[in-house]
Design an enzyme around this catalytic site. Sequence first.
Site, PDB file in Angstrom:
ATOM      1  CE  LYS A  13      -5.991  10.453  -2.024  1.00  0.00           C
ATOM      2  NZ  LYS A  13      -6.493   9.892  -0.756  1.00  0.00           N
ATOM      3  NE  ARG A  88      -0.825  12.118   1.300  1.00  0.00           N
ATOM      4  CZ  ARG A  88      -0.905  10.882   1.718  1.00  0.00           C
ATOM      5  NH1 ARG A  88      -0.635  10.604   2.965  1.00  0.00           N
ATOM      6  NH2 ARG A  88      -1.255   9.910   0.920  1.00  0.00           N
ATOM      7  NE  ARG A 127      -7.196   0.515   0.895  1.00  0.00           N
ATOM      8  CZ  ARG A 127      -7.110   1.857   0.858  1.00  0.00           C
ATOM      9  NH1 ARG A 127      -7.501   2.512  -0.207  1.00  0.00           N
ATOM     10  NH2 ARG A 127      -6.627   2.525   1.882  1.00  0.00           N
ATOM     11  NE  ARG A 160      -2.197  -0.068   1.604  1.00  0.00           N
ATOM     12  CZ  ARG A 160      -2.699   0.903   0.824  1.00  0.00           C
ATOM     13  NH1 ARG A 160      -2.709   0.766  -0.478  1.00  0.00           N
ATOM     14  NH2 ARG A 160      -3.182   2.002   1.343  1.00  0.00           N
ATOM     15  NE  ARG A 171      -2.875   6.134   5.723  1.00  0.00           N
ATOM     16  CZ  ARG A 171      -3.481   5.496   4.722  1.00  0.00           C
ATOM     17  NH1 ARG A 171      -4.190   4.414   4.947  1.00  0.00           N
ATOM     18  NH2 ARG A 171      -3.385   5.950   3.490  1.00  0.00           N
TER      19      ARG A 171
END
Length: 200
Positions: A13, A88, A127, A160, A171
Amino acid sequence: MRLILLGPPGAGKGTQASAIVKKYGIPHISTGDIFRVNIKMGTELGIKAKTYMDKGLLVPDELVISIVKDRLTEEDCKKGFLLDGFPRTLSQGEALDEELNDMGLKLNRVINIEVGKEVLIERAIGRRVCKDCGSTYHIKFSPPKQENICDNCGGQLFQREDDKVETIKQRIQVYLKQTKPLIDYYTKKGLILNVDALSQ
């Protein structure tokens, strides 16, 4: 141009958002970024949000709605905005419609990025983020020149908590369960534009 960007964690995104805001000259409003700033600053909002985010859960509606409502009244949103990470859930979508209606505004389009679960996990666990400037890398797709060191500022890169395998799986499940009704909601309104992330 008033847009919403939907897509599961790791769908890309951020990359899509950069191109969209450049094209239309509108602000990119990422609730995730707003929460991360608050977490870094140790604000009350940040502390509350962190307890949910570290478990891979969604931050409660009332917290998210209040920050988005405040953000949409800022001067740079007069020409439009790109919402990323909000809404969401169906209830958040309905709350946003009410807020926009009160402001005399309507959404132009809801862009839904579609990508498979295995690809999402691979993207997320690779990431890495710079502790100092927030630059993002991927150990496979866009690695830094020097391992674990930011190209831009020389800061330390880290993974993270919400990018670890078990958290990302949680998630994705939460996203699929809670966001599916929202996609149906915007589809019925004729606002959805589905985009295959892998064909971009």
